[in-house]
Design an enzyme around this catalytic site. Structure first.
Site, mmCIF file in Angstrom:
data_model
loop_
_atom_site.group_PDB
_atom_site.id
_atom_site.type_symbol
_atom_site.label_atom_id
_atom_site.label_comp_id
_atom_site.label_asym_id
_atom_site.label_seq_id
_atom_site.Cartn_x
_atom_site.Cartn_y
_atom_site.Cartn_z
ATOM 1 N N SER A 143 0.858 -1.191 0.000
ATOM 2 C CA SER A 143 0.000 0.000 0.000
ATOM 3 C C SER A 143 0.890 1.235 0.000
ATOM 4 O O SER A 143 2.092 1.150 0.307
ATOM 5 C CB SER A 143 -0.864 -0.011 1.267
ATOM 6 O OG SER A 143 -1.470 1.248 1.478
ATOM 7 N N TYR A 156 -3.565 -0.642 9.840
ATOM 8 C CA TYR A 156 -3.341 -0.853 8.400
ATOM 9 C C TYR A 156 -1.945 -0.352 8.016
ATOM 10 O O TYR A 156 -1.206 -1.033 7.290
ATOM 11 C CB TYR A 156 -4.424 -0.111 7.617
ATOM 12 C CG TYR A 156 -4.451 -0.410 6.132
ATOM 13 C CD1 TYR A 156 -5.091 -1.546 5.631
ATOM 14 C CD2 TYR A 156 -3.868 0.468 5.215
ATOM 15 C CE1 TYR A 156 -5.138 -1.807 4.262
ATOM 16 C CE2 TYR A 156 -3.915 0.215 3.849
ATOM 17 C CZ TYR A 156 -4.550 -0.926 3.372
ATOM 18 O OH TYR A 156 -4.590 -1.175 2.027
#
Ligand code: NAP
Length: 251
Positions: A143, A156
């Site tokens: 990510s 996350y």
């Protein structure tokens, strides 16, 4: 020597492929010539139809990847259905959003377990066969938060930063055994995962203003990078995190 992006004769396992980025990757790998196994907790009927429409074989494995309990079975079922696992794409992932000061242990553990712990142990299980055969490709979906902290998504950010770390750790130990391990860091891609951001007028505008390409990414934008990292064309690329982000990190 001709450069080859072909996956003819290869078998790929893709996690979380019923929708979004995983679906686009599974279909692109099949279009490039690979037979494909899908591992996930939801019915991937649409993805199976799209893979089979390419003429490739598709094996469906039902597994909840929020724990490492099904890891051995997933690799066994993929190998039983396709003969071997040459390519593993660790795509399944979740996100939990909350203010930092009230972020819960459950939101921490759920994201770390699915996005990082299962990714590592599934890779370990797949890598055993790859090392035996002296060849293999592991592609982890990282990510932008492998590089940045984000807002209201601390577990996350931690998990995806960890994905960058284990990608390099696995690459170092597996390179001498013929296995390349890389990651793709998608930018802002229009999927279920980002539905809340797309629906928030202010955040949506702020995000679009910052992307040099000026649009949300499409899951297909990630698929080309996945085919490259799964193919012989990337045999000298390992331990790399490839941003596919419309230029976001260049700003
Ligand atoms: P998505 O549409 O929500 O897809 C996530 C996939 O992971 C779904 O197939 C989902 O299955 C599966 N999954 C989640 N938890 C699972 C579990 N416990 N067991 C098995 N499968 C599970 O989102 P996406 O955007 O395509 O996300 C794919 C990957 O890209 C994720 O790792 C995500 O973090 C990453 N990513 C996305 C973006 C973006 O902008 N969209 C940006 C950077 C990174 P269900 O349908 O059953 O939930």
């Amino acid at each position: 020597m001709a450069i080859s992006f072909s996956l003819e004769g290869k078998s790929a396992l893709v996690t979380g492929a019923n929708t979004g980025i995983g679906q686009a990757i599974a279909v692109a790998l099949a279009e490039a010539g690979a037979d494909v196994a899908l591992a996930g907790r939801s019915e991937p009927a649409e993805t199976i139809a799209l893979v089979e429409a390419t003429g490739r074989k598709c094996v469906n494995i039902r597994a909840d990847l929020s724990s490492i309990e099904p890891v051995g079975r997933v690799i066994d079922e993929a190998a039983a259905g396709l003969g071997k696992v040459d390519i593993l794409v660790n795509n399944a992932g979740i996100i939990r959003r909350d203010d930092l000061l009230q972020f819960s242990e459950d939101d921490w553990d759920a994201v770390i377990d699915t996005n990082l712990k299962t990714l590592f142990f599934l890779s370990q299980a797949a890598a055993r066969g790859m090392v035996e055969r002296g060849t293999g490709k592991i592609v982890n979906i990282a990510s932008l938060l492998t590089f940045q902290g984000g807002i209201r998504v601390p577990s996350y950010a931690a998990a995806k930063s960890g994905v960058g770390g284990v990608t390099k750790a696995m690459a170092n130990e597996l390179a001498p055994r013929g296995v390349q391990v890389n990651a793709i860091a998608p930018g802002y891609i229009a999927t279920n995962n980002t539905a809340a951001l797309q629906g928030d007028e202010t955040r949506n505008r702020q995000i679009l203003e910052r992307i040099p390409t000026g649009r949300w990414g499409d899951p297909k934008d990630i698929a080309g990078a996945a085919v490259f990292l799964a193919s012989p064309a990337s045999d000298y690329v390992t331990g790399h995190v490839l941003a596919v982000d419309g230029g976001w990190l260049a700003r």
